[in-house]
Design an enzyme around this catalytic site. Sequence first.
Site, PDB file in Angstrom:
ATOM      1  N   ASP A 187       0.826  -1.210   0.000  1.00 23.42           N
ATOM      2  CA  ASP A 187       0.000   0.000   0.000  1.00 23.42           C
ATOM      3  C   ASP A 187       0.861   1.260   0.000  1.00 23.42           C
ATOM      4  O   ASP A 187       1.986   1.248   0.507  1.00 23.42           O
ATOM      5  CB  ASP A 187      -0.919  -0.026   1.236  1.00 23.42           C
ATOM      6  CG  ASP A 187      -2.118   0.886   1.083  1.00 23.42           C
ATOM      7  OD1 ASP A 187      -2.367   1.367  -0.039  1.00 23.42           O
ATOM      8  OD2 ASP A 187      -2.812   1.124   2.091  1.00 23.42           O
ATOM      9  N   ASN A 222     -10.936  -2.474  -5.589  1.00 25.21           N
ATOM     10  CA  ASN A 222     -10.156  -1.566  -6.442  1.00 25.21           C
ATOM     11  C   ASN A 222     -10.779  -1.367  -7.834  1.00 25.21           C
ATOM     12  O   ASN A 222     -10.438  -0.414  -8.544  1.00 25.21           O
ATOM     13  CB  ASN A 222      -8.702  -2.052  -6.603  1.00 25.21           C
ATOM     14  CG  ASN A 222      -7.866  -1.912  -5.356  1.00 25.21           C
ATOM     15  OD1 ASN A 222      -6.972  -2.718  -5.080  1.00 25.21           O
ATOM     16  ND2 ASN A 222      -8.109  -0.885  -4.561  1.00 25.21           N
TER      17      ASN A 222
END
Length: 248
Positions: free
Chosen positions: A21, A69
Amino acid sequence: MSYKDKIDLTRLPRHIAVIMDGNGRWAKARGKNRIFGHTNGVRAVRETAEACAELGVEYLTVYAFSTENWSRPEREVNALMSLLVKTIDKEIDTLLKNDIRLGMIGDMSALPKSVADKLRHAIETTAHCKRMQLTLALSYSGKAELERAIKLIAKDVLNGSLIPEDITQELIEQYLYTYGMPDPELLIRTSGEQRLSNFLLWQMAYAEFYFTDVMWPDFDREELYKAVYDFQHRERRFGKTSEQLAVS
Ligand code: IPE
Ligand code: IPE
Ligand code: MG
């Protein structure tokens, strides 16, 4: 001195999971667009995979694209998908050289055909590799994986190949994408966020969590060694007391 020298090679986690991330924030801090961050995250994946394989870790699973996502801007989703195609192509030789087998967990059918085809090809080409399995979690979410497993089990009950009493934890595991893999003992998440974001919910039941503020494109071998070293200083009690562990 590198953290590598402090690692006890006889007590390595067999399986490390990583939530990669911070690519977007890393790029933004440099005045670039988010895609620049994703492109620069590829080196970190290569270094982490090589470092894990060299140490003797057997499974490395990286969260590359979640089901959630898909709701990012179309431009970013498309850029991520073409980066995947390019990267898989480019890295096959590195995988073979390092004797690393590629795997995938997630909804392959949701991926563009170009990505799915490349993936299948890379998985087949590296299937004989023995040193480590690198698994990409793509179009993956833990809840979707459990939903899929429960549907498959329900079908097998309906068609008579299972009875409800057969449904044990071991059986449920046979219906997960990760069947055959040990559960991750260590989860690493970069960028300072401290959440699971729907990653490996079932499999993470007893994982040790390691959070670092380092953004994914800056993650490197030394950061990986540091995480493994930290892991080795946790007391994994599995419900028992410290005293019980000391005598066993
Ligand atoms: C992780 O970085 C990569 C993917 C989720 C594909 P992000 O893109 O989430 O970066 P941040 O969290 O916005 O900085
Ligand atoms: C999790 O990161 C998914 C991946 C790393 C692929 P996100 O950046 O998408 O997660 P949230 O939105 O911060 O929970
Ligand atoms: Mg993020």
